[in-house]
Design an enzyme around this catalytic site. Structure first.
Site, PDB file in Angstrom:
ATOM      1  N   SER A 142      25.208  58.777   7.396  1.00 52.14           N
ATOM      2  CA  SER A 142      26.322  59.692   7.663  1.00 52.14           C
ATOM      3  C   SER A 142      27.550  59.199   6.918  1.00 52.14           C
ATOM      4  O   SER A 142      27.703  57.992   6.673  1.00 52.14           O
ATOM      5  CB  SER A 142      26.633  59.701   9.165  1.00 52.14           C
ATOM      6  OG  SER A 142      27.864  60.360   9.407  1.00 52.14           O
ATOM      7  N   TYR A 166      28.176  55.043  16.951  1.00 50.48           N
ATOM      8  CA  TYR A 166      27.564  55.970  15.991  1.00 50.48           C
ATOM      9  C   TYR A 166      27.760  55.457  14.567  1.00 50.48           C
ATOM     10  O   TYR A 166      26.814  55.340  13.790  1.00 50.48           O
ATOM     11  CB  TYR A 166      28.173  57.366  16.164  1.00 50.48           C
ATOM     12  CG  TYR A 166      27.585  58.390  15.231  1.00 50.48           C
ATOM     13  CD1 TYR A 166      26.363  59.002  15.507  1.00 50.48           C
ATOM     14  CD2 TYR A 166      28.251  58.753  14.053  1.00 50.48           C
ATOM     15  CE1 TYR A 166      25.814  59.936  14.645  1.00 50.48           C
ATOM     16  CE2 TYR A 166      27.709  59.689  13.188  1.00 50.48           C
ATOM     17  CZ  TYR A 166      26.497  60.279  13.492  1.00 50.48           C
ATOM     18  OH  TYR A 166      25.956  61.200  12.626  1.00 50.48           O
TER      19      TYR A 166
HETATM   20  N1  LIG Z   1      25.899  67.449  11.730  1.00 55.42           N
HETATM   21  C1  LIG Z   1      26.635  66.589  11.036  1.00 55.42           C
HETATM   22  O1  LIG Z   1      27.824  66.831  10.745  1.00 55.42           O
HETATM   23  C2  LIG Z   1      26.044  65.289  10.578  1.00 55.42           C
HETATM   24  C3  LIG Z   1      26.759  64.533   9.632  1.00 55.42           C
HETATM   25  C4  LIG Z   1      26.227  63.338   9.197  1.00 55.42           C
HETATM   26  C5  LIG Z   1      25.008  62.913   9.680  1.00 55.42           C
HETATM   27  N2  LIG Z   1      24.338  63.656  10.607  1.00 55.42           N
HETATM   28  C6  LIG Z   1      23.049  63.185  11.071  1.00 55.42           C
HETATM   29  O2  LIG Z   1      22.083  64.176  10.787  1.00 55.42           O
HETATM   30  C7  LIG Z   1      21.063  64.156  11.785  1.00 55.42           C
HETATM   31  C8  LIG Z   1      20.911  65.515  12.439  1.00 55.42           C
HETATM   32  O3  LIG Z   1      22.169  65.995  12.846  1.00 55.42           O
HETATM   33  P1  LIG Z   1      22.305  67.366  13.656  1.00 55.42           P
HETATM   34  O4  LIG Z   1      23.670  67.872  13.476  1.00 55.42           O
HETATM   35  O5  LIG Z   1      21.149  68.249  13.332  1.00 55.42           O
HETATM   36  O6  LIG Z   1      22.176  66.772  15.152  1.00 55.42           O
HETATM   37  P2  LIG Z   1      21.394  67.278  16.467  1.00 55.42           P
HETATM   38  O7  LIG Z   1      21.939  66.500  17.594  1.00 55.42           O
HETATM   39  O8  LIG Z   1      21.437  68.763  16.522  1.00 55.42           O
HETATM   40  O9  LIG Z   1      19.880  66.882  16.161  1.00 55.42           O
HETATM   41  C9  LIG Z   1      19.325  65.664  16.515  1.00 55.42           C
HETATM   42  C10 LIG Z   1      17.870  65.886  16.885  1.00 55.42           C
HETATM   43  O10 LIG Z   1      17.312  64.596  17.171  1.00 55.42           O
HETATM   44  C11 LIG Z   1      16.548  64.684  18.372  1.00 55.42           C
HETATM   45  N3  LIG Z   1      16.514  63.382  19.031  1.00 55.42           N
HETATM   46  C12 LIG Z   1      17.522  62.750  19.683  1.00 55.42           C
HETATM   47  N4  LIG Z   1      17.089  61.581  20.185  1.00 55.42           N
HETATM   48  C13 LIG Z   1      15.785  61.463  19.827  1.00 55.42           C
HETATM   49  C14 LIG Z   1      14.786  60.467  20.048  1.00 55.42           C
HETATM   50  N5  LIG Z   1      15.054  59.359  20.755  1.00 55.42           N
HETATM   51  N6  LIG Z   1      13.551  60.665  19.521  1.00 55.42           N
HETATM   52  C15 LIG Z   1      13.271  61.800  18.833  1.00 55.42           C
HETATM   53  N7  LIG Z   1      14.165  62.777  18.610  1.00 55.42           N
HETATM   54  C16 LIG Z   1      15.399  62.608  19.104  1.00 55.42           C
HETATM   55  C17 LIG Z   1      17.267  65.741  19.211  1.00 55.42           C
HETATM   56  O11 LIG Z   1      16.409  66.290  20.202  1.00 55.42           O
HETATM   57  C18 LIG Z   1      17.683  66.748  18.129  1.00 55.42           C
HETATM   58  O12 LIG Z   1      16.672  67.711  17.907  1.00 55.42           O
HETATM   59  C19 LIG Z   1      21.436  63.021  12.734  1.00 55.42           C
HETATM   60  O13 LIG Z   1      20.851  61.818  12.279  1.00 55.42           O
HETATM   61  C20 LIG Z   1      22.955  62.945  12.574  1.00 55.42           C
HETATM   62  O14 LIG Z   1      23.442  61.679  12.940  1.00 55.42           O
HETATM   63  C21 LIG Z   1      24.839  64.834  11.072  1.00 55.42           C
END
Ligand SMILES: NC(=O)c1ccc[n+]([C@@H]2O[C@H](COP(=O)([O-])OP(=O)(O)OC[C@H]3O[C@@H](n4cnc5c(N)ncnc54)[C@H](O)[C@@H]3O)[C@@H](O)[C@H]2O)c1
Length: 261
Positions: A142, A166
């Protein structure tokens, strides 16, 4: 079968919604069979069925923070599609992350999912990739890994040193990516990372106030709001045969907010 990932089997963790689901969707478009691996069973099942029939996508339950669960899930993926060529370690506590929980116990929980989960899932999948003669691992970091000031979840006043849970884990994913690339290269397994900026997902809309989104966009060299589809081309490249000598790299996709060397 056509596409840049034709005939490949990809396992995408956290693909029940958000960015992970978009990766899965694009991988299917590129000819891969996809294992949707998620903790949330109802989202995961719905996501898998939205991707196509059972020859194209299936759901496998996993808790990436559990050493037993990742082994069971990796085996289930192999049983479903005959092997694993691509692993995307996308699952994390982001939308479900407790923003204000500063306790040490919770810090460890976030590390167990966001960082140790990447290692555990990769450790479970790597032997299956070795059986196929190689593989591709793409880790989700991230932009928070590069934000040393005002990082997410830090206390506004000074009650003592806070937990940057985080951001700490996402910085850790970058280091882990490089160590894993160094170790797994001899088996033709590449390991790279994507570090997205703020992406417009359901989780972000819960975590980042809508008034803040335009302010964040204004900090980018290229103004505008990023969507999950803006990340998928990079994931396909890292996962493809074209990237066979690309390993240990981090690609920041944030419109030019952070430009690490
Ligand atoms: N959305 C953003 O702005 C952003 C920016 C940078 C990085 N990210 C990263 O991208 C990824 C996805 O982000 P998102 O916005 O889709 O988030 P989100 O919270 O919608 O998706 C996360 C998914 O991971 C699953 N999850 C959580 N804990 C788990 C576990 N212990 N085992 C298996 N699955 C598990 C959840 O059920 C969910 O489906 C994450 O790694 C997040 O840190 C997101």
């Amino acid at each position: 079968m056509t596409g840049r990932l034709a005939g490949k089997v990809a396992m995408v963790t956290g693909a029940g919604r958000g960015i992970g689901l978009e990766y899965a969707r694009r991988f299917v478009e590129e000819g891969a069979s996809v294992v949707v691996a998620d903790l949330n069973e109802s989202n995961g099942k719905e996501a898998a069925s939205s991707l196509g029939d059972t020859d194209t996508a299936c759901f496998v339950a996993v808790d990436v923070s559990s050493p037993e669960s990742v082994e069971t899930a990796a085996q289930a993926a192999v049983d479903a599609f005959g092997g694993i060529d691509i692993l995307v370690n996308n699952a994390a506590l982001y939308g479900d992350w407790e923003l204000t929980n500063q306790s040490y116990e919770y810090l460890k929980t976030v590390f167990d999912v966001n960082l140790h989960g990447v290692w555990l899932m990769s450790r479970a999948v790597a032997p299956h990739m070795v059986e196929r003669g190689g593989g591709r691992i793409v880790n989700q970091s991230s932009g928070a890994a590069y934000n040393y000031r005002g990082a997410m979840g830090t206390p506004e006043e000074f009650p003592g040193l806070g937990s940057y849970s985080y951001s700490q884990t996402k910085r850790g994913v970058i280091g882990l990516t490089k160590y894993m690339a160094g170790q797994l290269g001899a088996w033709n397994i590449t390991v790279n990372a994507i570090a997205p900026g703020v992406i417009d997902t359901e989780a972000t809309r819960k975590t980042v106030p809508s008034a803040v989104m335009p302010m964040l966009a204004a900090q980018q060299a290229i103004p505008g709001v990023l969507h999950p589809a803006d990340l998928t081309g990079a994931a396909v490249f890292f996962a493809s045969d074209e990237a066979r000598f690309v390993t240990g790299q981090v690609l920041v996709i944030d419109g030019g907010k952070y430009m690490p060397a």
